[in-house]
Design a protein around this motif. Structure first.
Motif: not given
Length: 318
Positions: A58-61, A48-54
């Motif tokens: 990182q969103k491109t990947l 949750s923490q990782t995907y909350a601050k991409l």
């Protein structure tokens, strides 16, 4: 998952430990449930923490992740009575763009979109979702068919860009893209477009000039890839991350800039971790926005669509 992104590795390590403990606990007298619960909680919190601050790179990947749902997955999960239609009636059929007739939530529609393929054989067959002119001409043919029978058009965008080969240029790539954009603008039926992965340059906008343009939460939409931008501006491949930030290519950036109409939330951890949930949410969004366009006359649809895109990028005096 078949492929881990770099920033997902700490999450995968915790999930791997959970699997190991479950395996040890199976068929033994060891009581590891408390430890398993703790590790699962840590893994879920880290995810949750990782995907909350991409960040944008990182969103491109995530948008390019090979396990994200592709066009055929959406058709299988959303479209009933699917009848694929092929060929541009001029040169050949382009497998990078798929299309056909079907029903989404009981509504008859024409569905068109890019197909990348999930394995090597399929990716080669579909040219990694990079269409040639005959693909866009097929899309135009299906759009006109939709207009003739007064059916809404739904497009699913997922392409790095149009095919850049000499053969495509010889057959009029730029003209085909321009004609496809013109066709989208002229339709007198509702058009809803969803960027489900990559929205790359003219290859994407050729199918995305719609009454409602939606994006999945971790998809991207840009005039050029971060790598291409970095090569032009810095002549360096290692600047792709900086280019991604500068391009404002995320769904959140584009919603703030009013270049798209809505963001469709992905399951925690991205569409590749919850494919069926993602497909269902895309279906919900398509149903909602097509419903909002019900009753709008053809002339009004066309006029509003044209005005919407003409206004984009206009300077406003303070």
């Amino acid at each position: 998952m078949s492929q881990l992104l770099d920033f997902e590795k700490p999450i995968a390590e915790l999930e791997g430990k959970v699997k190991e403990l479950r395996h040890l606990a199976t068929g033994s007298e060891l009581d590891l449930q408390e430890e398993i619960v703790k590790l699962e909680s840590r893994a879920a919190k880290l995810l949750s923490q990782t995907y909350a601050k991409l960040n944008a790179w990182q969103k491109t990947l995530v948008a390019r992740h090979p396990d994200r749902p592709h066009f055929k997955d959406y058709v299988a999960g959303l479209v009933e009575d699917w009848t694929p239609l092929a060929g541009d009636r001029a040169f050949s059929d382009d497998s990078a763009i798929q299309g056909g007739l079907g029903r989404i939530r009981g509504r008859s529609v024409v569905v068109i979109g890019h197909e990348k393929g999930h394995d090597t054989e399929a990716r080669v067959k579909h040219n990694f979702g990079m269409a040639r002119p005959e693909g866009y001409r097929k899309a135009m043919r299906l759009m006109r068919l939709a207009e003739q029978f007064e059916l809404p058009v739904v497009t699913l965008v997922d392409t790095p860009g149009a095919h850049p080969g000499i053969d495509a240029e010889e057959r009029g790539q730029a003209e085909a893209i321009a004609r496809s954009i013109e066709t989208c603008l002229s339709l007198k039926v509702p058009v809803v477009s969803v960027v489900v992965g990559e929205g790359g340059s003219g290859g994407a906008i050729a199918l995305a000039v719609a009454d409602r343009v939606l994006m999945l939460e971790h998809s991207i939409y840009s005039v050029i890839s971060p790598e291409g931008c970095a090569a032009i501006l810095w002549r360096a491949n290692d600047k792709a991350s900086e280019a991604a930030e500068a391009l404002k290519l995320t769904a959140q950036d584009l919603l703030e800039l009013r270049l798209i109409d809505a963001v469709v939330e992905e399951p925690l951890g991205g569409a590749h971790r919850g494919r069926s949930t993602t497909i269902g949410r895309v279906g919900d969004a398509i149903e909602k926005h097509l419903g909002e366009l019900d009753g709008v006359g053809g002339d009004d649809l066309r006029r509003n669509r044209r005005e919407k895109f003409i206004k984009m990028g206009q300077a406003i005096e303070a």
